[in-house]
Each structure stands twice: as C-alpha cells, then as structure tokens.
Design an enzyme around this catalytic site. Sequence first.
Site, PDB file in Angstrom:
ATOM      1  N   LEU A   1     -30.093  -9.006  -0.339  1.00 14.38           N
ATOM      2  CA  LEU A   1     -31.656  -9.278  -0.372  1.00 14.38           C
ATOM      3  C   LEU A   1     -31.953  -9.079  -1.937  1.00 14.38           C
ATOM      4  O   LEU A   1     -31.539  -8.186  -2.681  1.00 14.38           O
ATOM      5  CB  LEU A   1     -32.624  -8.699   0.145  1.00 14.38           C
ATOM      6  CG  LEU A   1     -32.480  -8.892   1.750  1.00 14.38           C
ATOM      7  CD1 LEU A   1     -33.860  -8.270   2.565  1.00 14.38           C
ATOM      8  CD2 LEU A   1     -32.512 -10.473   2.284  1.00 14.38           C
TER       9      LEU A   1
ATOM     10  N   GLU B   1     -35.177  -9.867  -5.299  1.00 11.78           N
ATOM     11  CA  GLU B   1     -36.685 -10.290  -5.751  1.00 11.78           C
ATOM     12  C   GLU B   1     -37.294 -11.690  -4.929  1.00 11.78           C
ATOM     13  O   GLU B   1     -38.373 -11.684  -4.610  1.00 11.78           O
ATOM     14  CB  GLU B   1     -37.178 -10.139  -6.889  1.00 11.78           C
ATOM     15  CG  GLU B   1     -38.539 -10.503  -7.437  1.00 11.78           C
ATOM     16  CD  GLU B   1     -39.376  -9.232  -6.511  1.00 11.78           C
ATOM     17  OE1 GLU B   1     -40.681  -9.534  -6.487  1.00 11.78           O
ATOM     18  OE2 GLU B   1     -38.918  -8.361  -6.446  1.00 11.78           O
ATOM     19  N   GLY B   2     -36.216 -12.687  -4.973  1.00 10.49           N
ATOM     20  CA  GLY B   2     -36.612 -14.106  -4.274  1.00 10.49           C
ATOM     21  C   GLY B   2     -36.884 -13.671  -2.737  1.00 10.49           C
ATOM     22  O   GLY B   2     -38.208 -14.170  -2.300  1.00 10.49           O
ATOM     23  N   HIS B   3     -36.233 -12.998  -2.127  1.00 14.03           N
ATOM     24  CA  HIS B   3     -36.439 -12.630  -0.711  1.00 14.03           C
ATOM     25  C   HIS B   3     -37.686 -11.804  -0.567  1.00 14.03           C
ATOM     26  O   HIS B   3     -38.517 -11.823   0.282  1.00 14.03           O
ATOM     27  CB  HIS B   3     -35.159 -11.839  -0.113  1.00 14.03           C
ATOM     28  CG  HIS B   3     -33.997 -12.760  -0.019  1.00 14.03           C
ATOM     29  ND1 HIS B   3     -32.994 -12.383  -0.973  1.00 14.03           N
ATOM     30  CD2 HIS B   3     -33.606 -13.787   0.496  1.00 14.03           C
ATOM     31  CE1 HIS B   3     -31.905 -13.377  -0.840  1.00 14.03           C
ATOM     32  NE2 HIS B   3     -32.405 -14.009   0.429  1.00 14.03           N
TER      33      HIS B   3
ATOM     34  N   LYS C   1     -36.315 -23.022  -3.401  1.00 15.39           N
ATOM     35  CA  LYS C   1     -35.157 -23.047  -4.288  1.00 15.39           C
ATOM     36  C   LYS C   1     -34.189 -24.057  -3.415  1.00 15.39           C
ATOM     37  O   LYS C   1     -33.522 -24.892  -3.942  1.00 15.39           O
ATOM     38  CB  LYS C   1     -34.725 -21.890  -4.606  1.00 15.39           C
ATOM     39  CG  LYS C   1     -33.265 -21.907  -5.620  1.00 15.39           C
ATOM     40  CD  LYS C   1     -32.708 -20.620  -6.015  1.00 15.39           C
ATOM     41  CE  LYS C   1     -31.893 -20.071  -4.978  1.00 15.39           C
ATOM     42  NZ  LYS C   1     -30.454 -20.888  -4.699  1.00 15.39           N
TER      43      LYS C   1
ATOM     44  N   SER D   1     -28.458 -14.873  -4.614  1.00  7.56           N
ATOM     45  CA  SER D   1     -27.273 -13.626  -4.206  1.00  7.56           C
ATOM     46  C   SER D   1     -26.095 -14.009  -4.827  1.00  7.56           C
ATOM     47  O   SER D   1     -25.328 -13.080  -5.175  1.00  7.56           O
ATOM     48  CB  SER D   1     -26.848 -13.813  -2.725  1.00  7.56           C
ATOM     49  OG  SER D   1     -28.241 -13.486  -1.971  1.00  7.56           O
TER      50      SER D   1
END
Length: 366
Positions: free
Chosen positions: A63, A65-67, A183, A220
């Site tokens: 994980l 920052e997007g998650h 994304k 990731s």
Amino acid sequence: MTTSSRTGNTGNTGNTDPTDPQGTTPQGTAPTALALLRTAAELDALPRPAGAERAVVMTMGALHEGHATLIRAAREAAGPDGQVVVTVFVNPLQFGEAADLDRYPRTLDADLETAAAAGADAVFAPGVDEVYPGGEPQVRITAGPMGERLEGASRPGHFDGMLTVVAKLLHLTRPDEAFYGQKDAQQLALITRMVRDLNFGVRITGVPTVRDPDGLALSSRNRFLSPQERHTALALPRALFAAQDRLAAQQALHERAKATAPGGDRAAGLNKLGEARAAADAQAVALARPNGAPAAVRATARAILEEAAARDRHPLVLDYLALVDPADFTEIPDDRESGEAILAVAARVGETRLIDNIPLTFGALT
C-alpha cells in the site's frame, strides 16, 4: 462502527517470506483498533454496522498513498458509523508469468499500519488456498471484447482473472460501495460493467489518480525504478498533460474563432476581442482543421514518448498509446467533435512496466 479487537492468528513479521511467494500463509500483526481477518469465516463473523454502510477497498498490498486515498474516500463515504474493509490479496490469476507473481512486493505489516492510519476498520488478508480452496477455479468471469483491448491484448487473460477475484471478494465482503482507482481505468470500466451486467447490488466509485510531486502516478511498481529509470518514466505523465494542454489550447482557439466567423462583421469581432492577431490565428485554425483535435492529442503525446524512447540509456519502450471511448475502450476517431475520452499509455522502463491515463473532454473548454 470501529472494530476494537483483533481477529484471527497474528504473527510477528510481515508477509515477505521468499519461500512463500504467493502469500499462502499471510502473517502480520494488526494495530489495536484494526481487525485482521484471515479466513472467509472470520470475515463473515465481522459484525456489520447497524443502520450504516460497509465500504470496501480492494488491493494487492504494498500500500502507498494512492491506496490510502482510496481508504480515506471510503471512510468519508461510510461515515463515522459505517465500516471500511480493505482486502489485501495478490491474485495469481492476474499474472501471466510466475516471475512477475514472485516479484510482486508483499509488505503486510506496513499495509496494516497504512490501512489503520487511513481509517480502515478491518483488513481481509487471505491466503491463496482460502480464496481458491480447490485450486484455480474452473468457472471464471469473462471480460468480453473490452477485456481484449489495450491491457488485455498485452496481458492475455489478465482481466478474466481480475474480474473473477473481484466478483469473489464482492460476494465475500458484501459491501454497499466499493472504491477503485482511476489510474487503472480499464479495470475500473470492466468492474463497473460487470456489476451492471450481472446485477451486483453494489455501487462502484472511481477515485482520481494520485501522483507524486514530479507527476508520476503512484504505483507499487515504482519502487523497482532506479533514479535514472524514474527520470525516463516521467515521460508518461509529461505526454499525457501535454496532450491535455494541447486540447485545451485548440478548443480555446475554436471558441475565440467563433467571434470572427465568416458572414459576420469580422473587423468588429476582432476589435471587440482586442486581439486581432490572435483572433486571426484562431480563425485560420478553425478553418484549416475544424475536426483535428483527436489527431493533435495523439501527436502531441507521441512526440514526447518517442523522445524518451530514443534515449541512449534507460530508454522507454512503448507498449501502447491510445485515445479511447471510456464506455468500451475502442479508439476515438479523428473526426470526433465532442464527448468523453481517455488517453491511456503503457510502457516499460528497464524491467518495470507502467501504465497511466488522463480523462479528456472534447467539445468543451477544460
């Protein structure tokens, strides 16, 4: 509702055992306020919030920052009395090569900390044997024609495997709303279509792409890039935003050109704008290429990607650049005058394959 106790067995290390690349025996210690669930039975026993909603965020771990942004969006939607469940499962059905599956990062302990900090109530982190107890499923969801384009063409069977595990996880978690990142635009479109076509009782919500300050979309896989490779990879967002700027500029010229359209008082129109030369240029653009915006968008992005591909060291290897209809991911024709579109790109830098995209609107100022 916030779960205040941990569920299931806990260990002392993250799921990084190199002898267990598929994560069949996930380990990890959940933060105190987070429920760590290992089995479908434990997930089923998790109390649902009374009079509130359950939101789910599906991930393959590692994980970032997007998650965390997805989890925060789910937390906000569910409200303080609702429940947010994060799934962490590296789905083997989505990987065409065993080496790619083995290479995928697994950092469960860090994932638990990230999920808790972003507002999750529970993490469902099953092993492969729990999700596919009889081995690879013989019955799967088929992505159809949309799943054979772009990412589907580059990774045959990928979207069938993705939809199969998403369907299973939706049944297991039983959320009211599920959140996915834009994304992965083609993935989001296919999940939305599956839920609609097969009458899943869940709302699908897309969350805008999160980017690092240099513009690279969070992934990731970014951790595999060397500093030099990352510099090359920045051509992806640069190409997308340059294309967006080109579209905005061209559409602005067309809007301005309307003030000097043939049949009216052109001199008066120019004087009213107070930009005689700019308005005249706009008139020339409008008359010369009234329907050239899609071609201009493609050309602008491709020029930047070709420059990155010509590097002597750490070149970018383009997989595809496509301007597509978000409804079915078919190519937008060059004479398209209005409507929504997605400009999508995939490329490899070194051993790392990256994807990115940006939504565009034709026929309106952006």
